[in-house]
Design an enzyme around this catalytic site. Structure first.
Site, PDB file in Angstrom:
ATOM      1  N   LYS A 134       0.841  -1.188   0.000  1.00  0.00           N
ATOM      2  CA  LYS A 134       0.000   0.000   0.000  1.00  0.00           C
ATOM      3  C   LYS A 134       0.881   1.245   0.000  1.00  0.00           C
ATOM      4  O   LYS A 134       2.014   1.141   0.483  1.00  0.00           O
ATOM      5  CB  LYS A 134      -0.953   0.030   1.198  1.00  0.00           C
ATOM      6  N   TYR A 222      -4.499   3.948   6.648  1.00  0.00           N
ATOM      7  CA  TYR A 222      -5.004   3.004   7.660  1.00  0.00           C
ATOM      8  C   TYR A 222      -6.284   3.524   8.296  1.00  0.00           C
ATOM      9  O   TYR A 222      -7.194   2.754   8.611  1.00  0.00           O
ATOM     10  CB  TYR A 222      -3.950   2.756   8.747  1.00  0.00           C
TER      11      TYR A 222
HETATM   12  P1  NDP Z   1      12.524   1.467   2.432  1.00  0.00           P
HETATM   13  O1  NDP Z   1      13.074   2.744   1.922  1.00  0.00           O
HETATM   14  O2  NDP Z   1      13.089   0.918   3.683  1.00  0.00           O
HETATM   15  O3  NDP Z   1      12.628   0.330   1.321  1.00  0.00           O
HETATM   16  C1  NDP Z   1      12.408   0.569  -0.039  1.00  0.00           C
HETATM   17  C2  NDP Z   1      13.427  -0.235  -0.838  1.00  0.00           C
HETATM   18  O4  NDP Z   1      13.113  -0.051  -2.221  1.00  0.00           O
HETATM   19  C3  NDP Z   1      14.868   0.250  -0.702  1.00  0.00           C
HETATM   20  O5  NDP Z   1      15.514  -0.291   0.428  1.00  0.00           O
HETATM   21  C4  NDP Z   1      15.478  -0.239  -1.988  1.00  0.00           C
HETATM   22  O6  NDP Z   1      15.747  -1.635  -1.836  1.00  0.00           O
HETATM   23  C5  NDP Z   1      14.320  -0.144  -2.989  1.00  0.00           C
HETATM   24  N1  NDP Z   1      14.426   1.032  -3.866  1.00  0.00           N
HETATM   25  C6  NDP Z   1      14.549   0.975  -5.217  1.00  0.00           C
HETATM   26  N2  NDP Z   1      14.622   2.202  -5.727  1.00  0.00           N
HETATM   27  C7  NDP Z   1      14.571   3.063  -4.701  1.00  0.00           C
HETATM   28  C8  NDP Z   1      14.640   4.495  -4.620  1.00  0.00           C
HETATM   29  N3  NDP Z   1      14.717   5.259  -5.708  1.00  0.00           N
HETATM   30  N4  NDP Z   1      14.567   5.051  -3.400  1.00  0.00           N
HETATM   31  C9  NDP Z   1      14.447   4.304  -2.295  1.00  0.00           C
HETATM   32  N5  NDP Z   1      14.378   2.941  -2.319  1.00  0.00           N
HETATM   33  C10 NDP Z   1      14.457   2.332  -3.515  1.00  0.00           C
HETATM   34  O7  NDP Z   1      10.939   1.699   2.559  1.00  0.00           O
HETATM   35  P2  NDP Z   1       9.883   0.771   3.295  1.00  0.00           P
HETATM   36  O8  NDP Z   1      10.362  -0.619   3.351  1.00  0.00           O
HETATM   37  O9  NDP Z   1       9.479   1.420   4.548  1.00  0.00           O
HETATM   38  O10 NDP Z   1       8.615   0.898   2.296  1.00  0.00           O
HETATM   39  C11 NDP Z   1       8.529   0.178   1.073  1.00  0.00           C
HETATM   40  C12 NDP Z   1       7.050   0.017   0.680  1.00  0.00           C
HETATM   41  O11 NDP Z   1       6.403  -0.738   1.689  1.00  0.00           O
HETATM   42  C13 NDP Z   1       6.245   1.317   0.562  1.00  0.00           C
HETATM   43  O12 NDP Z   1       5.310   1.216  -0.475  1.00  0.00           O
HETATM   44  C14 NDP Z   1       5.508   1.425   1.890  1.00  0.00           C
HETATM   45  O13 NDP Z   1       4.286   2.147   1.798  1.00  0.00           O
HETATM   46  C15 NDP Z   1       5.269  -0.039   2.206  1.00  0.00           C
HETATM   47  N6  NDP Z   1       5.194  -0.268   3.650  1.00  0.00           N
HETATM   48  C16 NDP Z   1       4.118  -0.943   4.136  1.00  0.00           C
HETATM   49  C17 NDP Z   1       3.987  -1.192   5.467  1.00  0.00           C
HETATM   50  C18 NDP Z   1       2.831  -1.967   5.958  1.00  0.00           C
HETATM   51  O14 NDP Z   1       2.661  -2.056   7.183  1.00  0.00           O
HETATM   52  N7  NDP Z   1       2.038  -2.577   5.083  1.00  0.00           N
HETATM   53  C19 NDP Z   1       4.979  -0.693   6.442  1.00  0.00           C
HETATM   54  C20 NDP Z   1       6.098  -0.041   5.837  1.00  0.00           C
HETATM   55  C21 NDP Z   1       6.194   0.161   4.479  1.00  0.00           C
HETATM   56  P3  NDP Z   1      17.107  -2.292  -2.365  1.00  0.00           P
HETATM   57  O15 NDP Z   1      18.223  -1.622  -1.606  1.00  0.00           O
HETATM   58  O16 NDP Z   1      16.932  -3.728  -2.038  1.00  0.00           O
HETATM   59  O17 NDP Z   1      17.153  -2.017  -3.845  1.00  0.00           O
END
Ligand code: NDP
Length: 372
Positions: A134, A222
């Protein structure tokens, strides 16, 4: 929505899984030799590494099969820890080769919001089913394209609304549907936290091009979801205000806080909020003719609580704690295996994105917006 949720609530609380097969659904059940479907996780960020990867250990129908990441070092390290074949660590450039990886049945998109549409469509083109985080995408057109791509591929699309798989939220839905609180008149829902510019996971959240919006699309969703699944119907009108602290450098591109109200056809109202500039709040209250229910926290990863007050006496409801991530992930695998529609399909994500766009329009125009 009411019918689906009523069936789903009963199914979950009795231990079963998916909602009934949607009429006209053209996605067949999949016979697999392994009882567990293989999942590829796209984006190894904070949420993936801290919540999702550990949750697979308890899954009955799902196993980790591949990683897609911009960091080969991280991919290899996590592949070792979680028993994923190093050959199944992909980059964003080599992602499309996943089409030939027969070990992968489902792709889980856990990327910044503006990347959800692209990777969902590429996964469908590779012949995989998709779970997408989401908010589903950053506008309605992207959501519609994602739904169409799933239909064209004959594969399932589910949006990862974990609260709809969390036991306290399921119990709240159940008690409302059973009429314990009488007719529901009001839902009051708040989701707030402080954004931290030093945390990489918060840096893209305040860049509009990557996030599509501020606290509303990230955590206000949420509050919106709670209002919709508690009333079990769709809002007909929204009214909203946005605010940001003047000169706070975190909020030059996206809103800090959002307040929005929703009108429901049965005569109910919801008053919802989100903020990126306050202490942690993840709660909602459901107020009915005969009593009220309070979940505080309502949408934490663990430790949620449910209190019910009727006839002047309030009591904590004992609800068995389950792993909401395991339940959500296994739900999609079960739906794929049995040929059923997930409880939270792409259409559910599109509804929220449409309502959030109306919330932004209401705040911009300074008047309420009707939803048709
Ligand atoms: P993070 O920034 O921690 O993770 C995103 C990952 O995406 C990065 O670590 C990287 O992984 C990859 N990525 C690729 N391109 C980019 C870029 N341009 N900028 C940043 N990251 C990039 O975010 P979250 O894990 O917190 O969130 C990711 C998704 O999950 C979002 O859509 C968020 O809304 C959702 N989410 C949902 C939750 C829930 O409870 N359902 C809770 C938290 C988040 P890599 O290094 O492996 O390439």
């Amino acid at each position: 929505m009411q019918g689906t949720l009523a069936v789903a609530a009963a199914a979950t609380l009795s231990g079963a899984g998916c909602s009934r097969k949607r009429e006209g659904s053209d996605v067949a059940a999949e016979a697999t030799s392994s009882p567990k479907l293989g999942w590829a996780i796209v984006g190894l960020g904070k949420f993936t590494t801290e919540q999702l990867l550990p949750a697979f250990a308890q899954c009955q129908r799902s196993r980790l099969a591949a990683f897609v990441t911009g960091s080969a070092e991280k991919g290899t390290r996590l592949a070792g820890r979680y028993g994923v074949d190093e050959k199944s660590v992909y980059s964003y450039q080599t992602f499309d080769k996943i089409a030939q990886d027969r070990n992968v049945d489902v792709v889980y998109v856990v990327l910044p919001n503006s990347m959800h549409a692209e990777y969902t469509q590429r996964a469908f083109r590779a012949g995989k089913h998709v779970m997408c985080e989401k908010p589903m995408a950053i506008n309605e057109a992207e959501c519609s394209a994602m739904i169409a791509a799933g239909k064209a591929a004959g594969k399932r699309l589910m949006i990862a609304y974990r609260a709809q798989f969390e036991s306290h939220n399921r119990a709240a839905i159940e008690l409302v549907r059973a009429g314990e609180l009488g007719r529901i008149k009001l839902v009051i829902a708040d989701h707030c936290r402080t954004i931290d510019p030093k945390d990489p996971a918060d840096q893209w959240r305040v860049r509009r091009a990557l996030s599509g919006g501020g606290s509303l699309v990230d955590i206000g969703i949420y509050s919106l979801q709670a209002a919709r699944y508690i009333f079990g119907e769709e809002p007909t009108e929204v009214s909203a205000q946005l605010a940001s602290t003047p000169s706070d450098p975190r909020f030059t591109e996206v809103e800090e806080s959002a307040l929005f109200s929703l009108r429901f056809p049965s005569g109910g109202l919801a008053n919802c909020s989100s903020s990126y500039g306050t202490t942690n709040v993840k709660r909602y209250r459901v107020i009915g003719e005969k009593g009220y229910a309070e979940l505080d926290p309502a949408t934490a990863y663990e430790g949620n609580t449910l209190r019910v007050a009727k006839g002047g006496a309030a009591e904590a409801r004992a609800v068995p704690a389950t792993n909401q991530f395991t339940a959500e992930i296994d739900h999609l695998s079960e739906c794929i295996q049995l040929g059923k529609e997930p409880r939270t399909p792409g259409e559910e994500g599109l509804r929220d994105v449409r309502i959030m766009q109306a919330i932004y329009a209401s705040a911009r125009e300074g008047k309420s917006v009707k939803l048709t």
